[in-house]
Write a protein that holds these residues in place. Sequence first.
Motif, PDB file in Angstrom:
ATOM      1  N   GLN A 269       8.254  -8.480  -9.171  1.00  0.00           N
ATOM      2  CA  GLN A 269       8.444  -6.969  -9.470  1.00  0.00           C
ATOM      3  C   GLN A 269       6.829  -6.381  -9.127  1.00  0.00           C
ATOM      4  O   GLN A 269       5.936  -7.086  -8.763  1.00  0.00           O
ATOM      5  N   ILE A 270       6.851  -5.112  -8.900  1.00  0.00           N
ATOM      6  CA  ILE A 270       5.925  -4.391  -8.600  1.00  0.00           C
ATOM      7  C   ILE A 270       5.606  -3.135  -9.629  1.00  0.00           C
ATOM      8  O   ILE A 270       6.527  -2.406  -9.940  1.00  0.00           O
ATOM      9  N   VAL A 271       4.510  -2.964 -10.126  1.00  0.00           N
ATOM     10  CA  VAL A 271       4.228  -1.749 -10.930  1.00  0.00           C
ATOM     11  C   VAL A 271       3.469  -0.664 -10.143  1.00  0.00           C
ATOM     12  O   VAL A 271       2.476  -1.109  -9.182  1.00  0.00           O
ATOM     13  N   TYR A 272       3.548   0.515 -10.310  1.00  0.00           N
ATOM     14  CA  TYR A 272       2.808   1.655  -9.590  1.00  0.00           C
ATOM     15  C   TYR A 272       2.973   2.937 -10.471  1.00  0.00           C
ATOM     16  O   TYR A 272       3.508   3.028 -11.272  1.00  0.00           O
ATOM     17  N   ASN A 273       2.142   3.831  -9.828  1.00  0.00           N
ATOM     18  CA  ASN A 273       2.307   5.289 -10.544  1.00  0.00           C
ATOM     19  C   ASN A 273       2.964   6.244  -9.703  1.00  0.00           C
ATOM     20  O   ASN A 273       3.038   6.140  -8.289  1.00  0.00           O
ATOM     21  N   SER A 274       3.695   7.041 -10.302  1.00  0.00           N
ATOM     22  CA  SER A 274       4.648   8.204  -9.471  1.00  0.00           C
ATOM     23  C   SER A 274       4.630   9.395 -10.413  1.00  0.00           C
ATOM     24  O   SER A 274       4.605   9.244 -11.666  1.00  0.00           O
ATOM     25  N   ASP A 275       4.649  10.364  -9.416  1.00  0.00           N
ATOM     26  CA  ASP A 275       5.203  11.752 -10.236  1.00  0.00           C
ATOM     27  C   ASP A 275       6.648  12.125 -10.338  1.00  0.00           C
ATOM     28  O   ASP A 275       6.792  13.123 -10.404  1.00  0.00           O
ATOM     29  N   GLN A 276       7.267  11.376 -10.107  1.00  0.00           N
ATOM     30  CA  GLN A 276       8.857  11.548 -10.020  1.00  0.00           C
ATOM     31  C   GLN A 276       9.357  12.078 -11.216  1.00  0.00           C
ATOM     32  O   GLN A 276      10.251  12.806 -11.181  1.00  0.00           O
ATOM     33  N   GLY A 277       8.664  11.958 -12.349  1.00  0.00           N
ATOM     34  CA  GLY A 277       9.225  12.542 -13.502  1.00  0.00           C
ATOM     35  C   GLY A 277       8.823  13.656 -14.190  1.00  0.00           C
ATOM     36  O   GLY A 277       8.737  14.323 -15.117  1.00  0.00           O
ATOM     37  N   GLY A 278       7.715  14.086 -13.148  1.00  0.00           N
ATOM     38  CA  GLY A 278       6.846  15.547 -13.357  1.00  0.00           C
ATOM     39  C   GLY A 278       5.502  15.447 -13.483  1.00  0.00           C
ATOM     40  O   GLY A 278       4.836  16.432 -13.544  1.00  0.00           O
ATOM     41  N   SER A 279       5.110  14.365 -14.008  1.00  0.00           N
ATOM     42  CA  SER A 279       3.860  14.027 -14.269  1.00  0.00           C
ATOM     43  C   SER A 279       3.358  12.485 -13.780  1.00  0.00           C
ATOM     44  O   SER A 279       4.315  11.584 -13.546  1.00  0.00           O
TER      45      SER A 279
ATOM     46  N   GLY B 287      13.573  -0.285  -4.264  1.00  0.00           N
ATOM     47  CA  GLY B 287      14.663   0.440  -5.071  1.00  0.00           C
ATOM     48  C   GLY B 287      14.005   1.220  -6.060  1.00  0.00           C
ATOM     49  O   GLY B 287      12.801   1.565  -6.279  1.00  0.00           O
ATOM     50  N   GLY B 288      14.978   1.558  -7.022  1.00  0.00           N
ATOM     51  CA  GLY B 288      14.407   2.527  -8.061  1.00  0.00           C
ATOM     52  C   GLY B 288      13.542   2.046  -9.166  1.00  0.00           C
ATOM     53  O   GLY B 288      13.645   0.655  -9.249  1.00  0.00           O
ATOM     54  N   GLY B 289      12.714   2.657  -9.652  1.00  0.00           N
ATOM     55  CA  GLY B 289      11.680   2.395 -10.580  1.00  0.00           C
ATOM     56  C   GLY B 289      12.179   2.640 -11.990  1.00  0.00           C
ATOM     57  O   GLY B 289      12.758   3.579 -12.420  1.00  0.00           O
TER      58      GLY B 289
ATOM     59  N   ALA C  43       8.875  12.092  -4.294  1.00  0.00           N
ATOM     60  CA  ALA C  43       7.866  11.860  -5.440  1.00  0.00           C
ATOM     61  C   ALA C  43       6.656  11.408  -4.661  1.00  0.00           C
ATOM     62  O   ALA C  43       6.744  10.641  -3.383  1.00  0.00           O
ATOM     63  N   ILE C  44       5.543  11.273  -4.989  1.00  0.00           N
ATOM     64  CA  ILE C  44       4.214  10.743  -4.583  1.00  0.00           C
ATOM     65  C   ILE C  44       4.022   9.381  -5.580  1.00  0.00           C
ATOM     66  O   ILE C  44       3.910   9.252  -6.509  1.00  0.00           O
ATOM     67  N   ASP C  45       4.411   8.320  -4.501  1.00  0.00           N
ATOM     68  CA  ASP C  45       4.245   6.820  -5.201  1.00  0.00           C
ATOM     69  C   ASP C  45       3.151   6.046  -4.714  1.00  0.00           C
ATOM     70  O   ASP C  45       2.979   5.921  -3.541  1.00  0.00           O
ATOM     71  N   THR C  46       2.385   5.777  -5.603  1.00  0.00           N
ATOM     72  CA  THR C  46       0.961   5.052  -5.037  1.00  0.00           C
ATOM     73  C   THR C  46       0.704   3.868  -6.039  1.00  0.00           C
ATOM     74  O   THR C  46       1.265   3.627  -7.100  1.00  0.00           O
ATOM     75  N   SER C  47      -0.469   3.054  -5.776  1.00  0.00           N
ATOM     76  CA  SER C  47      -1.234   2.189  -6.508  1.00  0.00           C
ATOM     77  C   SER C  47      -0.208   1.154  -6.750  1.00  0.00           C
ATOM     78  O   SER C  47      -0.052   0.483  -8.198  1.00  0.00           O
TER      79      SER C  47
ATOM     80  N   MET D  54       0.620  -1.223   0.057  1.00  0.00           N
ATOM     81  CA  MET D  54       0.083   0.033   0.104  1.00  0.00           C
ATOM     82  C   MET D  54       0.968   1.446  -0.227  1.00  0.00           C
ATOM     83  O   MET D  54       1.946   1.070   0.182  1.00  0.00           O
ATOM     84  N   SER D  55       0.395   2.297  -0.256  1.00  0.00           N
ATOM     85  CA  SER D  55       1.203   3.672  -0.205  1.00  0.00           C
ATOM     86  C   SER D  55       0.388   4.371   1.150  1.00  0.00           C
ATOM     87  O   SER D  55      -0.477   4.529   1.295  1.00  0.00           O
ATOM     88  N   MET D  56       1.359   4.965   1.791  1.00  0.00           N
ATOM     89  CA  MET D  56       1.373   5.925   2.973  1.00  0.00           C
ATOM     90  C   MET D  56       2.254   7.107   2.844  1.00  0.00           C
ATOM     91  O   MET D  56       3.186   7.054   2.471  1.00  0.00           O
ATOM     92  N   ALA D  57       1.528   8.352   3.380  1.00  0.00           N
ATOM     93  CA  ALA D  57       2.159   9.404   3.745  1.00  0.00           C
ATOM     94  C   ALA D  57       2.813   9.319   5.303  1.00  0.00           C
ATOM     95  O   ALA D  57       2.171   9.405   5.796  1.00  0.00           O
ATOM     96  N   ARG D  58       4.121   9.476   5.026  1.00  0.00           N
ATOM     97  CA  ARG D  58       4.910   9.586   6.156  1.00  0.00           C
ATOM     98  C   ARG D  58       5.904  10.577   6.116  1.00  0.00           C
ATOM     99  O   ARG D  58       6.845  10.667   5.241  1.00  0.00           O
ATOM    100  N   ASP D  59       6.036  11.575   7.323  1.00  0.00           N
ATOM    101  CA  ASP D  59       7.189  12.607   7.169  1.00  0.00           C
ATOM    102  C   ASP D  59       7.058  13.342   5.791  1.00  0.00           C
ATOM    103  O   ASP D  59       8.422  13.597   5.067  1.00  0.00           O
ATOM    104  N   GLY D  60       6.093  13.648   5.237  1.00  0.00           N
ATOM    105  CA  GLY D  60       5.858  14.378   4.234  1.00  0.00           C
ATOM    106  C   GLY D  60       6.057  13.751   2.934  1.00  0.00           C
ATOM    107  O   GLY D  60       6.054  14.391   1.869  1.00  0.00           O
ATOM    108  N   ASN D  61       6.402  12.558   2.870  1.00  0.00           N
ATOM    109  CA  ASN D  61       6.583  11.789   1.633  1.00  0.00           C
ATOM    110  C   ASN D  61       5.447  10.542   1.546  1.00  0.00           C
ATOM    111  O   ASN D  61       5.025   9.993   2.365  1.00  0.00           O
ATOM    112  N   THR D  62       4.986  10.439   0.376  1.00  0.00           N
ATOM    113  CA  THR D  62       4.078   9.386  -0.106  1.00  0.00           C
ATOM    114  C   THR D  62       4.973   8.134  -0.528  1.00  0.00           C
ATOM    115  O   THR D  62       5.511   8.251  -1.888  1.00  0.00           O
ATOM    116  N   ASP D  63       4.931   7.083   0.096  1.00  0.00           N
ATOM    117  CA  ASP D  63       5.711   6.219  -0.657  1.00  0.00           C
ATOM    118  C   ASP D  63       4.866   4.566  -0.330  1.00  0.00           C
ATOM    119  O   ASP D  63       4.026   4.702   0.242  1.00  0.00           O
ATOM    120  N   ILE D  64       5.758   3.713  -0.923  1.00  0.00           N
ATOM    121  CA  ILE D  64       5.046   2.350  -0.915  1.00  0.00           C
ATOM    122  C   ILE D  64       5.720   1.424   0.316  1.00  0.00           C
ATOM    123  O   ILE D  64       6.812   1.367   0.304  1.00  0.00           O
TER     124      ILE D  64
END
Length: 447
Positions: free
Chosen positions: A315-325, A336-338, A302-306, A274-284
Amino acid sequence: MTRYFLRVSREGSRAARALALGLALSLGGVLALTGPVLAQNALVIPDGSRQAIPIAIPNFAGGDLGRQIAEVISADLERSGLFKPIPAGTFPQSPDQLQAQPAFPSWRGAGADALVAGKVVPQGGKTAFEFRLWELNSEQQMTGTAFTADTANWRRVAHIIADTIYSKMTGDDGYFDTRIVYVSESGPKNRRVKRLAIMDQDGANHRFLTSGKDLVLTPRFSPRDQTITYMSYFNDKPRVYLFNIDTGQQEVLGDFPGMTFAPRFSPDGNRVVMSMARDGNTDIYAIDLRTRKFNRLTSGPAIDTSPSFSPDGSQIVYNSDQGGSQQLYIMSAGGGGGKRISFGDGRYATPVWSPRGDYIAFTKMKGGRFSIGVMKPDGSGERILTESFLDEAPTWAPNGRVIAFFRQSPGASGSVKLYSVDVTGFNERLMPTPLDGSDPAWSPLNP
């Protein structure tokens, strides 16, 4: 004729259903009137084909129950979009006459390529069920079986028979003996009552699982059994539950004030991500259900969710705005890195890996419209299957051939309904629910 006893029930073991399907494949030689099952007669449907197989499904001999069995089988196969049941008025033989041998030229003349013949024989509180599937051009039996089950479970028997026919003639596994859990919605849009509900994939046996007192969201099935995980707001805080549908046993997984998206099971059913927001970050995060220990899988601003696991759990697929969208990424199940896999116009969300591993379904947002699409795990082959004001939350049938989702229509009085669509983009269907419905989750095959 050799007969076998089988108790088909929702409380039965996984082995019982496997036995049922195993008999359907193994007894062809016993039941064949002209020879053994010929696997080479299977009519494999290529992806994207819109040519439905004309099939005759007369009532099973045995009165009203025989009629009901045939109707459920016919409806299952027709709804798949791959079969076209021919009208009953063209049938050249009665159900009783079919217990001898089909008049093959007459059935071909009626426009059928395949024929299902069966009968039911009451035995106290149980019933003996028998069916044969004939390929009419070769005049050979493709498969058949006979077994005994509790009469009250006749609808499940019909779904299992339909699964066997579907599998034999398409080369894909069936998906009719499954259920859909979803969020039932009622009331005005600013005060929606949301309850968990469950039904068979054809809308039968509908029932509510929660009262509507507390808001519920995003139910998800375990790939291994009839357990779901879902979110509910308790004292205005998000809480995650585990709920065994067959036993009714429910437990709290935990309170997660920073949760931002639904939990999902790993393929072995032992972890939830699951994704959770902790310490200002939303991570998986991943939770081991046996130890209840957390493992943080992503980090950064970045906001990492779903998150959604691949079928092999690697593996895990997820959505993130780490690239700006908002885009789709894949990472190792250990974190690790996606690696970004979506590069089309628009934003991507709610990715879900196919049970077969060949596609990832997603929601796409572009130009004020929402679509359901699929792409291969490397990002190639993107294909949009549906589009409307708001199509969202894809979920896969266990055979990886069909996707369910929900569609919301615009306006204050707009409805929210469940739909299904073939992975090729054809055969879009409304799924019947007594009230509005959202957030569907498709079960594995019933045990």
